[in-house]
Scaffold this active site. Structure first.
Site, short mmCIF file in Angstrom:
data_model
loop_
_atom_site.label_atom_id
_atom_site.label_comp_id
_atom_site.label_asym_id
_atom_site.label_seq_id
_atom_site.Cartn_x
_atom_site.Cartn_y
_atom_site.Cartn_z
N GLY A 100 13.21 -4.06 -13.86
CA GLY A 100 14.64 -3.74 -13.93
C GLY A 100 14.85 -2.23 -13.89
O GLY A 100 14.17 -1.52 -13.14
N ASP A 129 -11.88 1.12 12.99
CA ASP A 129 -12.15 -0.26 12.54
C ASP A 129 -12.60 -0.26 11.07
O ASP A 129 -12.17 -1.09 10.27
CB ASP A 129 -13.24 -0.92 13.40
N ARG A 168 -9.80 1.05 8.64
CA ARG A 168 -8.78 0.04 8.29
C ARG A 168 -9.22 -0.80 7.10
O ARG A 168 -8.37 -1.29 6.34
CB ARG A 168 -8.45 -0.79 9.53
N SER A 222 0.86 5.64 17.71
CA SER A 222 0.33 4.32 18.05
C SER A 222 -0.33 4.32 19.42
O SER A 222 -1.36 3.69 19.63
CB SER A 222 1.47 3.28 18.04
N LEU A 252 -6.63 12.63 15.31
CA LEU A 252 -6.31 11.82 16.49
C LEU A 252 -4.81 11.91 16.81
O LEU A 252 -4.42 12.18 17.93
CB LEU A 252 -6.71 10.35 16.24
N ARG A 260 8.76 -7.29 -22.72
CA ARG A 260 10.21 -7.14 -22.64
C ARG A 260 10.91 -8.47 -22.94
O ARG A 260 10.58 -9.49 -22.34
CB ARG A 260 10.57 -6.67 -21.23
N GLU A 294 -3.47 4.75 9.98
CA GLU A 294 -4.66 4.08 10.55
C GLU A 294 -4.28 2.81 11.34
O GLU A 294 -4.98 1.80 11.33
CB GLU A 294 -5.72 3.82 9.47
N GLY A 295 -3.14 2.92 12.02
CA GLY A 295 -2.61 1.83 12.83
C GLY A 295 -1.53 1.09 12.06
O GLY A 295 -1.79 0.50 11.02
#
Ligand code: CAA
Length: 391
Positions: A339, A240, A243, A132, A125, A268, A363-364
């Site tokens: 860290g 749709d 997403r 966009s 696409l 740690r 995908e948007g």
């Protein structure tokens, strides 16, 4: 919405977790560094049925539901997002669209091979000047009677160099705007198809991202999906579901970074105790865990709505927006918990942070998800609230 998983769904999650931790983890740092495509790993994923999970067994798929799919996506995405994006694109953007809108001949010829992972698919696409703003397609498919003549360039195509089949959106009748766009099934070996160099990316570095050029490619009319002019709606409806897959990928990145941060903070020591006992660190863990649950609920709700045959476009946009933003924010925090160790590759968390960025883009973008959600609010078409949806 049922918040308990079935035995089958849990078995899929377990199989995916096992595969991710015992197979994908080996060599993931090297593949990220060298950008080497995970050929063997994708082959194994195909054998396990991950590449066509939701396709009907009639066409060689696993016949599973969307909840199983997002559970598997989350587990794989904790480790290797170059592999999970292949799974997401093949399942959601290629197989789903073909199964939903392809005719029987197209399903027999293409879906049967794509669902088993014998072939891989790409969704074409995006263009150099249509990301966009996807209705602004410059690629053309001129109607020549028995075929279309396809010309144009597609950008940032996942599986670009490895796919056998491309679903290409192209403008047939510019006067009709988006209603003049068609989606065509193109085989990658056809004359006039050429593939650009593999992109050198910030994250998902071993996934196969390319530009694809089409120059006077003859596409038989029988390879148009659905009726004339349906191509843009095909792309939107397919996205749709896509997403939901990318939202699950973001969820997995977040969950992976969180698991690493919890484990490291308990081992740690600083100032005479594990750093998890310092409030500045434990607050981060609490925030990570809370947002993780919120993302998971949104992702699973979108998947559940899809499985119930209810409208899910808005739920998918909300899930992707929230999960992607949370994955970015908390993978940065997970690096901070580690860290200096978080800044080196060996600890895995910096890779997840780099991978998180793409979930806010492909995908948007997050901005497009907000646009979709806001338009639905203003049209009064916001999907039903959680409780109403379960009645
Ligand atoms: N379902 C069905 N139809 C839809 C739809 C949906 N979810 N969304 C829009 N449409 C229809 C509209 O109803 C309209 O049709 P009508 O005029 O016949 O009613 C038509 O599509 C155009 O819609 P808009 O008028 O809303 O168009 P717009 O230009 O204002 O906005 C957009 C469209 C929502 C912004 C869209 O362009 C969009 O989603 N852009 C983002 C593109 C995107 O997600 N790209 C991802 C690339 S693929 C990828 O990343 C894959 C990968 O490799 C991982």
């Amino acid at each position: 919405m049922n918040l308990y998983y079935t035995e089958e769904q849990l078995a899929v999650k377990e199989a995916a977790r096992d595969f991710a931790q015992n197979v994908l983890k080996n060599g993931v740092i090297e593949r990220d560094t060298t950008m080497e495509y995970p050929t063997d790993e994708i082959k194994q994923m195909a054998e396990m049925g991950f590449l066509g999970m939701m396709v009907s067994p009639d066409y060689g798929g696993g016949g599973m539901d969307t909840i199983s799919y997002v559970l598997a996506m989350e587990e794989l995405s904790k480790i290797d997002n170059s592999c999970s994006v292949v799974m997401s694109v093949n399942n959601s953007l290629v197989c789903w669209g073909l199964e939903e809108y392809g005719n029987e001949q197209q399903k027999q010829k293409y879906l049967t091979k794509l669902a088993t992972g014998e072939w891989l698919g790409a969704f074409c696409l995006s263009e150099p000047e249509a990301g966009s703003d996807a209705t602004s397609q410059r690629t053309t498919a001129v109607d020549m009677g028995d075929h279309y003549l396809l010309n144009g360039t597609k950008n940032w195509i996942t599986n670009g160099g490895k796919s056998n089949v491309h679903l290409v959106m192209a403008q047939t009748d510019a006067e009709k705007g988006h209603r003049g766009i068609n989606t065509l099934i193109v085989e990658s070996h056809w004359d006039g198809v050429s593939i650009g160099a593999k992109e050198d990316k910030l994250g998902i570095r071993s996934s196969d991202t390319h530009s694809i050029m089409y120059s006077d490619v003859k596409v038989p009319k029988e390879n148009r999906i659905h009726e004339d002019g349906f191509g843009f709606k095909f792309a939107m409806k397919t996205l749709d579901g896509g997403r939901i897959g990318i939202a699950a990928q973001a969820l997995g990145i977040h969950a992976g970074a969180y698991e690493l941060a919890v484990a490291y903070s308990k081992e740690r020591e600083a100032f005479g105790k594990p750093i998890s006992q310092h409030q500045s660190v434990s607050n981060k863990l609490a925030n990570m865990a809370t947002d993780l649950e919120a993302s998971r609920l949104l992702v699973h709700r979108a998947a559940w709505l899809k499985d119930q045959g209810k409208p899910y476009a808005n739920a998918a946009a909300m899930a992707k927006l929230y999960a992607a933003e949370a994955a970015m924010k908390h993978s940065v925090e997970a690096v901070q918990v580690h860290g200096g160790y978080g800044f080196v590759k060996e600890y895995h968390v910096e890779r997840l942070m780099r991978d998180a960025k793409i979930t806010q883009i492909y995908e948007g973008t997050s901005e497009i998800q907000r646009l979709v959600i806001a338009r639905n609010i203003l049209k009064g078409q916001l999907h039903e609230p959680l409780l109403a949806a379960s009645t």
